[in-house]
Write an enzyme that holds these catalytic residues in place. Structure first.
Site, PDB file in Angstrom:
ATOM      1  N   LYS A  46     -13.987  24.103  54.456  1.00 26.64           N
ATOM      2  CA  LYS A  46     -13.032  25.214  54.358  1.00 26.64           C
ATOM      3  C   LYS A  46     -12.733  25.542  52.894  1.00 26.64           C
ATOM      4  O   LYS A  46     -12.647  26.710  52.514  1.00 26.64           O
ATOM      5  CB  LYS A  46     -11.738  24.868  55.110  1.00 26.64           C
ATOM      6  CG  LYS A  46     -11.923  24.796  56.636  1.00 26.64           C
ATOM      7  CD  LYS A  46     -10.704  24.200  57.334  1.00 26.64           C
ATOM      8  CE  LYS A  46     -10.952  23.966  58.821  1.00 26.64           C
ATOM      9  NZ  LYS A  46      -9.828  23.320  59.504  1.00 26.64           N
ATOM     10  N   ASP A  77      -3.137  28.805  60.796  1.00 23.41           N
ATOM     11  CA  ASP A  77      -3.773  27.992  61.836  1.00 23.41           C
ATOM     12  C   ASP A  77      -3.305  28.385  63.237  1.00 23.41           C
ATOM     13  O   ASP A  77      -3.913  28.008  64.234  1.00 23.41           O
ATOM     14  CB  ASP A  77      -3.340  26.535  61.605  1.00 23.41           C
ATOM     15  CG  ASP A  77      -4.501  25.584  61.475  1.00 23.41           C
ATOM     16  OD1 ASP A  77      -5.647  26.023  61.640  1.00 23.41           O
ATOM     17  OD2 ASP A  77      -4.229  24.411  61.209  1.00 23.41           O
ATOM     18  N   GLN A  83      -4.400  19.785  58.316  1.00 22.50           N
ATOM     19  CA  GLN A  83      -5.549  19.418  59.146  1.00 22.50           C
ATOM     20  C   GLN A  83      -5.163  18.373  60.200  1.00 22.50           C
ATOM     21  O   GLN A  83      -4.543  17.355  59.875  1.00 22.50           O
ATOM     22  CB  GLN A  83      -6.676  18.870  58.249  1.00 22.50           C
ATOM     23  CG  GLN A  83      -7.968  18.542  58.971  1.00 22.50           C
ATOM     24  CD  GLN A  83      -8.698  19.767  59.510  1.00 22.50           C
ATOM     25  OE1 GLN A  83      -8.581  20.875  58.986  1.00 22.50           O
ATOM     26  NE2 GLN A  83      -9.453  19.582  60.585  1.00 22.50           N
TER      27      GLN A  83
HETATM   28  N1  GUN Z   1      -8.616  19.917  63.664  1.00 20.24           N
HETATM   29  C1  GUN Z   1      -9.579  20.366  64.492  1.00 20.24           C
HETATM   30  N2  GUN Z   1      -9.551  21.725  64.541  1.00 20.24           N
HETATM   31  C2  GUN Z   1      -8.560  22.118  63.715  1.00 20.24           C
HETATM   32  C3  GUN Z   1      -8.044  23.391  63.348  1.00 20.24           C
HETATM   33  O1  GUN Z   1      -8.478  24.459  63.801  1.00 20.24           O
HETATM   34  N3  GUN Z   1      -7.016  23.370  62.476  1.00 20.24           N
HETATM   35  C4  GUN Z   1      -6.501  22.219  61.986  1.00 20.24           C
HETATM   36  N4  GUN Z   1      -5.471  22.310  61.147  1.00 20.24           N
HETATM   37  N5  GUN Z   1      -6.936  21.040  62.313  1.00 20.24           N
HETATM   38  C5  GUN Z   1      -7.974  20.989  63.179  1.00 20.24           C
END
Ligand code: GUN
Length: 295
Positions: free
Chosen positions: A54, A121, A98
């Site tokens: 990311k 998110d 995350q």
């Molecule tokens: N862990 C797995 N998928 C995601 C996501 O889309 N966002 C976040 N913050 N953590 C994740």
């Protein structure tokens, strides 16, 4: 069916990146750089990889990005304090914490602490609720939004389609069902959400036009559960033992791809299907957040 039935998430994600990058350039001309903050708690190897990807994409598209890595043993108060600082930071338009977060920290509290306007998110309860209500001012959570976009941009009609979502997790299954059932030209589907207590899952799947597998069970969806008109989206990322690799493990999806792919109308590869779309939607949400702040 040949390999041409693949839905290429990398290609579609790049189309979205091109659109997002255009919006970022427009912003920069006005003297504003959209900013995204990543918070990673602990050293979960998968999270390290995801946040790394990311970050790299943020830099490629010209977003300002900062990453905060907190130790596994950090206190809940320290995580909440960091989020409050990011909420107040005017150079940051989006905040992503995350998942997974270590168990001694209340994840609901953490996601609720993010300013809903910076919740790119889509995990804040306000955004979760808005998505269910069909309020378009919400940030859609990135993975289910990416799946919807993948289907739409592949020319797959969702209106009236029978869609089976496998899995009821908060990150994919529940919001996925919520998005697809909306009264909207981009949705209007008939959604069945199957989970570990569902009886006759194979029968539900065989009836479906579209199956979205997101339950986290390696190669759960098998060839006997699909038909020649099925569209299959594999959201799963599962690490399994494999003595033929140097690491001794290997990643597989929730779909038994080798046997399902030749039988169906369309299918996502894994990797190269949903994963790139999640990142594309995060970048797009961040620019949308910056646009809202500048209004
Ligand atoms: N862990 C797995 N998928 C995601 C996501 O889309 N966002 C976040 N913050 N953590 C994740």
């Amino acid at each position: 069916m040949s390999l041409s039935n693949l839905i290429d998430g990398r290609v579609i994600a790049e189309q979205i990146h091109a659109e997002t990058s255009h919006r970022i350039d427009h912003f920069k001309k006005l003297g504003v750089q959209p900013g995204l903050a990543f918070v990673r708690v602990g050293e979960d190897p998968a999270s390290q990889v995801y946040v790394g990807m990311k970050e790299k994409t943020s830099q490629r598209l010209g977003l300002h990005s900062v990453t905060h890595v907190l130790p596994e043993t950090v206190s809940q108060a320290a995580v909440l304090d960091l989020i409050q600082r990011l909420n107040r930071d005017s150079s940051i338009h989006g905040i992503l914490v995350q998942a997974p977060i270590p168990r001694h920290i209340d994840s609901t509290l953490v996601y609720s602490a993010v300013l809903p306007e910076k919740d790119v998110d889509g995990f804040h309860p306000i955004n979760v609720g808005k998505v269910l209500l069909g309020d378009s001012s919400a940030f859609l959570p990135c993975t289910p939004a990416g799946v919807q976009e993948l289907l739409l941009r592949s020319g797959i009609s969702l209106a009236g389609a029978e869609i089976v979502v496998l899995g009821r997790g908060n990150i994919v299954g529940k919001p996925m069902a919520s998005i697809l059932m909306q009264k909207s030209p981009q949705a209007n589907a008939t959604v069945t959400l199957c989970h570990s207590y569902t009886r006759h899952i194979a029968e539900h799947c065989r009836r479906a036009d579209i199956i979205i597998a997101a339950m986290g069970v390696p190669r759960f969806l098998t060839a006997d559960m699909v038909h020649s008109g099925s569209v299959v989206i594999d959201v799963g990322v599962n690490r399994i033992a494999d003595s033929t690799t140097t690491s001794g493990t290997r990643l597989v999806g929730d779909v038994d791809f080798i046997h399902v792919q030749p039988k169906v109308l369309k299918i996502t590869p894994n990797p190269g299907g949903v994963g790139p779309m999640t990142i594309a939607m995060l970048m797009r949400n961040t620019v949308a957040a910056a646009e809202k702040f500048s209004k």
